[in-house]
Design a protein around this motif. Structure first.
Motif, PDB file in Angstrom:
ATOM      1  N   PHE A   1       0.793  -1.353   0.095  1.00 38.84           N
ATOM      2  CA  PHE A   1      -0.160  -0.131   0.049  1.00 38.84           C
ATOM      3  C   PHE A   1       0.652   1.301  -0.077  1.00 38.84           C
ATOM      4  N   TRP A   2       1.843   1.317   0.890  1.00 41.21           N
ATOM      5  CA  TRP A   2       2.622   2.193   1.059  1.00 41.21           C
ATOM      6  C   TRP A   2       3.436   2.700  -0.396  1.00 41.21           C
ATOM      7  N   LEU A   3       4.121   1.681  -0.978  1.00 42.34           N
ATOM      8  CA  LEU A   3       4.945   1.729  -2.153  1.00 42.34           C
ATOM      9  C   LEU A   3       3.669   2.287  -3.331  1.00 42.34           C
ATOM     10  N   ALA A   4       2.614   1.494  -3.411  1.00 45.88           N
ATOM     11  CA  ALA A   4       1.672   2.008  -4.494  1.00 45.88           C
ATOM     12  C   ALA A   4       1.086   3.298  -4.306  1.00 45.88           C
ATOM     13  N   LEU A   5       1.037   3.921  -3.074  1.00 42.06           N
ATOM     14  CA  LEU A   5       0.478   5.241  -2.702  1.00 42.06           C
ATOM     15  C   LEU A   5       1.795   6.317  -3.115  1.00 42.06           C
ATOM     16  N   HIS A   6       2.858   5.934  -2.888  1.00 41.18           N
ATOM     17  CA  HIS A   6       3.940   6.816  -3.188  1.00 41.18           C
ATOM     18  C   HIS A   6       4.345   6.662  -4.622  1.00 41.18           C
ATOM     19  N   GLY A   7       4.077   5.632  -5.279  1.00 40.57           N
ATOM     20  CA  GLY A   7       4.277   5.393  -6.559  1.00 40.57           C
ATOM     21  C   GLY A   7       3.172   6.262  -7.417  1.00 40.57           C
ATOM     22  N   CYS A   8       1.971   6.108  -7.120  1.00 39.16           N
ATOM     23  CA  CYS A   8       0.795   6.914  -7.659  1.00 39.16           C
ATOM     24  C   CYS A   8       0.750   8.472  -7.443  1.00 39.16           C
ATOM     25  N   THR A   9       1.312   8.736  -5.992  1.00 40.80           N
ATOM     26  CA  THR A   9       1.633  10.179  -5.750  1.00 40.80           C
ATOM     27  C   THR A   9       2.722  10.768  -6.786  1.00 40.80           C
ATOM     28  N   ALA A  10       3.642  10.082  -7.072  1.00 44.64           N
ATOM     29  CA  ALA A  10       4.834  10.598  -7.821  1.00 44.64           C
ATOM     30  C   ALA A  10       4.479  10.655  -9.318  1.00 44.64           C
ATOM     31  N   ARG A  11       3.279   9.707  -9.768  1.00 43.43           N
ATOM     32  CA  ARG A  11       3.019   9.955 -11.134  1.00 43.43           C
ATOM     33  C   ARG A  11       1.966  10.766 -11.202  1.00 43.43           C
ATOM     34  N   LEU A  12       1.141  11.290 -10.070  1.00 36.49           N
ATOM     35  CA  LEU A  12       0.139  12.301 -10.129  1.00 36.49           C
ATOM     36  C   LEU A  12       1.069  13.710 -10.284  1.00 36.49           C
ATOM     37  N   SER A  13       2.117  13.746  -9.330  1.00 39.62           N
ATOM     38  CA  SER A  13       2.864  14.850  -9.473  1.00 39.62           C
ATOM     39  C   SER A  13       3.547  15.104 -10.658  1.00 39.62           C
ATOM     40  N   LEU A  14       4.052  14.150 -11.493  1.00 36.47           N
ATOM     41  CA  LEU A  14       4.568  14.322 -12.625  1.00 36.47           C
ATOM     42  C   LEU A  14       3.825  14.573 -13.746  1.00 36.47           C
ATOM     43  N   ALA A  15       2.577  14.059 -13.831  1.00 31.84           N
ATOM     44  CA  ALA A  15       1.283  14.431 -14.625  1.00 31.84           C
ATOM     45  C   ALA A  15       0.870  15.921 -14.510  1.00 31.84           C
ATOM     46  N   ALA A  16       0.788  16.305 -13.243  1.00 33.60           N
ATOM     47  CA  ALA A  16       0.476  17.572 -13.033  1.00 33.60           C
ATOM     48  C   ALA A  16       1.503  18.760 -13.613  1.00 33.60           C
ATOM     49  N   LEU A  17       2.826  18.318 -13.307  1.00 28.43           N
ATOM     50  CA  LEU A  17       4.021  19.025 -13.910  1.00 28.43           C
ATOM     51  C   LEU A  17       3.929  19.014 -15.413  1.00 28.43           C
ATOM     52  N   PHE A  18       3.718  18.116 -16.009  1.00 30.76           N
ATOM     53  CA  PHE A  18       3.511  18.039 -17.484  1.00 30.76           C
ATOM     54  C   PHE A  18       2.328  18.833 -17.928  1.00 30.76           C
ATOM     55  N   LYS A  19       1.359  18.723 -17.257  1.00 31.98           N
ATOM     56  CA  LYS A  19      -0.034  19.244 -17.658  1.00 31.98           C
ATOM     57  C   LYS A  19       0.573  20.845 -17.537  1.00 31.98           C
ATOM     58  N   GLN A  20       1.191  21.292 -16.523  1.00 28.60           N
ATOM     59  CA  GLN A  20       1.545  22.622 -16.269  1.00 28.60           C
ATOM     60  C   GLN A  20       2.291  23.222 -17.431  1.00 28.60           C
ATOM     61  N   GLN A  21       3.627  22.259 -17.619  1.00 29.70           N
ATOM     62  CA  GLN A  21       4.375  22.714 -18.600  1.00 29.70           C
ATOM     63  C   GLN A  21       3.745  22.758 -19.976  1.00 29.70           C
ATOM     64  N   LYS A  22       2.876  21.913 -20.178  1.00 28.64           N
ATOM     65  CA  LYS A  22       2.213  22.142 -21.650  1.00 28.64           C
ATOM     66  C   LYS A  22       1.197  23.213 -21.699  1.00 28.64           C
ATOM     67  N   GLN A  23       0.565  23.580 -20.599  1.00 24.54           N
ATOM     68  CA  GLN A  23      -0.334  24.808 -20.679  1.00 24.54           C
ATOM     69  C   GLN A  23       0.584  26.049 -20.833  1.00 24.54           C
ATOM     70  N   CYS A  24       1.896  26.001 -20.298  1.00 24.76           N
ATOM     71  CA  CYS A  24       2.526  26.959 -20.385  1.00 24.76           C
ATOM     72  C   CYS A  24       3.424  27.076 -21.686  1.00 24.76           C
ATOM     73  N   SER A  25       3.931  25.757 -22.240  1.00 21.87           N
ATOM     74  CA  SER A  25       4.384  25.748 -23.745  1.00 21.87           C
ATOM     75  C   SER A  25       3.375  26.159 -24.593  1.00 21.87           C
ATOM     76  N   GLY A  26       1.966  25.985 -24.431  1.00 22.49           N
ATOM     77  CA  GLY A  26       1.175  26.062 -25.343  1.00 22.49           C
ATOM     78  C   GLY A  26       0.757  27.755 -25.664  1.00 22.49           C
ATOM     79  N   THR A  27       1.017  28.586 -24.747  1.00 13.66           N
ATOM     80  CA  THR A  27       1.038  30.173 -24.934  1.00 13.66           C
ATOM     81  C   THR A  27       2.253  30.605 -25.277  1.00 13.66           C
ATOM     82  N   TYR A  28       3.283  29.893 -25.303  1.00 14.00           N
ATOM     83  CA  TYR A  28       4.727  30.220 -25.670  1.00 14.00           C
ATOM     84  C   TYR A  28       4.799  30.571 -27.332  1.00 14.00           C
ATOM     85  N   GLY A  29       5.321  31.424 -27.684  1.00 11.41           N
ATOM     86  CA  GLY A  29       5.355  31.485 -29.151  1.00 11.41           C
ATOM     87  C   GLY A  29       4.027  32.040 -29.787  1.00 11.41           C
TER      88      GLY A  29
END
Length: 144
Positions: A114-142
């Motif tokens: 449970f602990w490993l799955a929770l931390h693995g999923c939390t890391a994936r959610l954080s990465l997904a949020a980071l990429f989503k935020q990065q995509k939104q920023c890069s979408g307005t760039y240029g």
């Protein structure tokens, strides 16, 4: 995030979990509890490759499969020693019922999973949020 301030000074900054994170936590916790309390031995190899040799380490009796035999030495006792480290204090306290010891390790492994799955999923959610935020920023760039 939510901040708690005292006299205009930020004392504590807390991350507030999203609904997705709360749902994920609830699902993983329910899965771990269900697994710990209701799963049975699903494979005979689990008994003969893990529980019997662990019983041998703790009690000095039990079956030793050929994989653990010093003649072949295909399997290491290192993973079994982790089980024995959990069970040895219980044994010293007089908790020698084999089924209870088996269930103790099974429940501990469910919590670790449970602990490993929770931390693995939390890391994936954080990465997904980071990429989503990065995509939104890069979408307005240029676009200027």
């Amino acid at each position: 995030t939510r901040s708690i301030t005292t006299g205009g000074v930020v004392v504590v900054k807390m991350a507030v979990p999203s609904q997705t994170e709360i749902a994920l936590f609830s699902f993983l916790l329910a899965r771990a509890v269900f697994s710990a309390f209701f799963s049975n031995i699903s494979d005979c190899d689990e008994v003969y490759n893990y529980w019997e040799p662990t019983h041998y380490l703790l009690h000095g009796s039990g079956m030793q499969t050929w994989e653990y035999s010093p003649v072949y030495a295909l399997r290491s006792y290192s993973y079994l020693l982790l089980h024995a480290l959990v069970l040895w204090p219980l044994q010293q306290l007089g908790f020698n019922k084999v089924y209870g010891m088996f269930v103790s390790v099974e429940r501990l492994l469910s919590l670790v999973g449970f602990w490993l799955a929770l931390h693995g999923c939390t890391a994936r959610l954080s990465l997904a949020a980071l990429f989503k935020q990065q995509k939104q920023c890069s979408g307005t760039y240029g676009n200027h």
